[in-house]
Write an enzyme that holds these catalytic residues in place. Structure first.
Site, PDB file in Angstrom:
ATOM      1  CE  LYS A   1       5.148  -8.801   0.439  1.00 50.96           C
ATOM      2  NZ  LYS A   1       3.582  -8.366   0.398  1.00 50.96           N
TER       3      LYS A   1
ATOM      4  NE  ARG B   1      -4.357  -2.464   3.286  1.00 53.09           N
ATOM      5  CZ  ARG B   1      -3.416  -3.436   3.354  1.00 53.09           C
ATOM      6  NH1 ARG B   1      -4.316  -4.634   3.751  1.00 53.09           N
ATOM      7  NH2 ARG B   1      -2.464  -3.156   3.736  1.00 53.09           N
TER       8      ARG B   1
ATOM      9  CB  SER C   1      -3.231 -11.079   0.422  1.00 49.93           C
ATOM     10  OG  SER C   1      -3.341 -10.325  -0.886  1.00 49.93           O
TER      11      SER C   1
ATOM     12  CG  HIS D   1      -5.738  -6.411  -4.252  1.00 51.51           C
ATOM     13  ND1 HIS D   1      -5.633  -7.714  -3.675  1.00 51.51           N
ATOM     14  CD2 HIS D   1      -4.586  -5.661  -3.937  1.00 51.51           C
ATOM     15  CE1 HIS D   1      -4.642  -7.677  -2.795  1.00 51.51           C
ATOM     16  NE2 HIS D   1      -4.223  -6.395  -2.866  1.00 51.51           N
TER      17      HIS D   1
HETATM   18  N1  COA Z   1      -7.053  -4.539  -0.649  1.00 50.10           N
HETATM   19  C1  COA Z   1      -6.719  -5.651   0.062  1.00 50.10           C
HETATM   20  N2  COA Z   1      -5.437  -5.848   0.563  1.00 50.10           N
HETATM   21  C2  COA Z   1      -4.569  -4.715   0.003  1.00 50.10           C
HETATM   22  C3  COA Z   1      -5.051  -3.640  -0.610  1.00 50.10           C
HETATM   23  C4  COA Z   1      -6.373  -3.601  -0.970  1.00 50.10           C
HETATM   24  N3  COA Z   1      -6.794  -2.298  -1.654  1.00 50.10           N
HETATM   25  N4  COA Z   1      -3.700  -3.026  -0.620  1.00 50.10           N
HETATM   26  C5  COA Z   1      -2.964  -3.613  -0.452  1.00 50.10           C
HETATM   27  N5  COA Z   1      -3.142  -4.556   0.109  1.00 50.10           N
HETATM   28  C6  COA Z   1      -2.485  -5.530   0.937  1.00 50.10           C
HETATM   29  C7  COA Z   1      -2.054  -6.871   0.279  1.00 50.10           C
HETATM   30  O1  COA Z   1      -2.924  -7.741   0.081  1.00 50.10           O
HETATM   31  C8  COA Z   1      -0.974  -7.443   0.940  1.00 50.10           C
HETATM   32  O2  COA Z   1      -1.176  -8.106   2.056  1.00 50.10           O
HETATM   33  P1  COA Z   1      -0.180  -9.083   2.490  1.00 50.10           P
HETATM   34  O3  COA Z   1       0.863  -8.420   3.067  1.00 50.10           O
HETATM   35  O4  COA Z   1      -1.132  -9.514   3.688  1.00 50.10           O
HETATM   36  O5  COA Z   1      -0.131 -10.289   1.713  1.00 50.10           O
HETATM   37  C9  COA Z   1      -0.224  -6.124   1.369  1.00 50.10           C
HETATM   38  O6  COA Z   1      -1.450  -5.046   1.455  1.00 50.10           O
HETATM   39  C10 COA Z   1       0.874  -5.333   0.493  1.00 50.10           C
HETATM   40  O7  COA Z   1       1.001  -5.864  -0.810  1.00 50.10           O
HETATM   41  P2  COA Z   1       0.727  -5.261  -2.047  1.00 50.10           P
HETATM   42  O8  COA Z   1       0.051  -4.026  -2.119  1.00 50.10           O
HETATM   43  O9  COA Z   1       0.709  -6.514  -3.270  1.00 50.10           O
HETATM   44  O10 COA Z   1       2.391  -4.845  -2.022  1.00 50.10           O
HETATM   45  P3  COA Z   1       3.663  -5.544  -2.196  1.00 50.10           P
HETATM   46  O11 COA Z   1       4.288  -5.100  -0.774  1.00 50.10           O
HETATM   47  O12 COA Z   1       3.470  -7.136  -2.143  1.00 50.10           O
HETATM   48  O13 COA Z   1       4.101  -5.138  -3.549  1.00 50.10           O
HETATM   49  C11 COA Z   1       5.303  -3.412  -4.964  1.00 50.10           C
HETATM   50  C12 COA Z   1       4.559  -3.820  -3.806  1.00 50.10           C
HETATM   51  C13 COA Z   1       5.078  -4.684  -6.292  1.00 50.10           C
HETATM   52  C14 COA Z   1       4.699  -2.339  -5.702  1.00 50.10           C
HETATM   53  C15 COA Z   1       6.850  -3.289  -4.728  1.00 50.10           C
HETATM   54  O14 COA Z   1       7.231  -4.285  -3.965  1.00 50.10           O
HETATM   55  C16 COA Z   1       7.542  -3.344  -5.852  1.00 50.10           C
HETATM   56  O15 COA Z   1       7.519  -2.269  -6.744  1.00 50.10           O
HETATM   57  N6  COA Z   1       8.492  -4.370  -6.274  1.00 50.10           N
HETATM   58  C17 COA Z   1       9.506  -4.204  -7.446  1.00 50.10           C
HETATM   59  C18 COA Z   1      10.857  -3.874  -7.348  1.00 50.10           C
HETATM   60  C19 COA Z   1      10.794  -2.452  -7.197  1.00 50.10           C
HETATM   61  O16 COA Z   1      10.579  -1.798  -8.066  1.00 50.10           O
HETATM   62  N7  COA Z   1      11.462  -1.917  -5.981  1.00 50.10           N
HETATM   63  C20 COA Z   1      11.705  -0.294  -5.888  1.00 50.10           C
HETATM   64  C21 COA Z   1      10.215  -0.133  -5.276  1.00 50.10           C
HETATM   65  S1  COA Z   1      10.097  -0.539  -3.415  1.00 50.10           S
END
Ligand code: COA
Length: 162
Positions: free
Chosen positions: A41, A92, A130, A17
């Site tokens: 989550k 990734r 994560s 990140h």
């Molecule tokens: N390095 C390491 N890990 C990474 C990464 C990176 N560069 N990029 C993504 N990841 C991992 C995260 O660690 C996480 O891992 P985990 O599942 O093992 O915990 C996974 O990829 C996805 O996590 P993240 O990127 O944090 O996305 P998310 O799914 O938790 O959240 C949002 C995505 C916040 C963008 C989305 O849920 C959102 O916008 N929510 C608000 C509601 C909304 O607007 N909805 C409409 C759109 S769907």
């Protein structure tokens, strides 16, 4: 003023990140790291813990144009509130594409004026997530080099107690 939003759960923030944040910070006047308050989550770290850790990293890394805030509700609403025109996401591996494709489609439907841009994670961190940090930390595995150094001890201690 060019404003970007880097959203995620950051449970916890990893070095992957941080790579993306550093890259994005060079493109925007202000980059908001938006931490999702996602009870669905079942996050291990509270939203306060996650935002506090990210703020420590921002200071330690000297990323002066980065601001960390939490949000709930729709990402596009948060982006509109901040006056952002861009959302930043990291990719990734090809497996991330499908998921990102869906999020992008929803966000475009809700707000076509806000564009999403993607940064490729560095290859040495492409395995990192994560949840694998959480698992290693929970069983006392060494997470050195996988999370920003300034929050490593906080993360390790907290995961051991979980
Ligand atoms: N390095 C390491 N890990 C990474 C990464 C990176 N560069 N990029 C993504 N990841 C991992 C995260 O660690 C996480 O891992 P985990 O599942 O093992 O915990 C996974 O990829 C996805 O996590 P993240 O990127 O944090 O996305 P998310 O799914 O938790 O959240 C949002 C995505 C916040 C963008 C989305 O849920 C959102 O916008 N929510 C608000 C509601 C909304 O607007 N909805 C409409 C759109 S769907």
């Amino acid at each position: 003023m060019r404003i970007g939003i880097y959203p995620g759960s950051f449970d916890p923030m990893t070095i992957g990140h941080l790579d993306i944040l550093k890259e994005a910070s060079t493109l925007f006047d202000t980059i908001y790291i938006a931490v999702l308050c996602n009870s669905a989550k079942n996050p291990v770290f509270s939203v306060e813990e996650r935002t506090e850790m990210i703020r420590k990293v921002i200071v330690a890394e000297g990323i002066e144009n980065a601001v960390c805030e939490s949000f709930d509700g729709l990402l596009v609403d948060f982006a509109r509130k901040k006056g952002a025109s861009f959302i930043v996401r990291g990719l990734r591996a090809t497996s991330d594409f499908e998921y990102e494709f869906q999020i992008d489609a929803v966000n475009r439907h809700l707000e076509p004026r806000i564009k999403t841009i993607y940064f490729m994670a560095s290859p040495e961190h492409s395995f990192l997530s994560s949840s694998n940090v959480r698992e290693m930390g929970h069983w006392g595995g060494d997470i050195t080099g996988l999370v920003p150094e300034v929050i490593r001890t906080t993360i390790s201690e907290r995961l051991l107690k979980k």
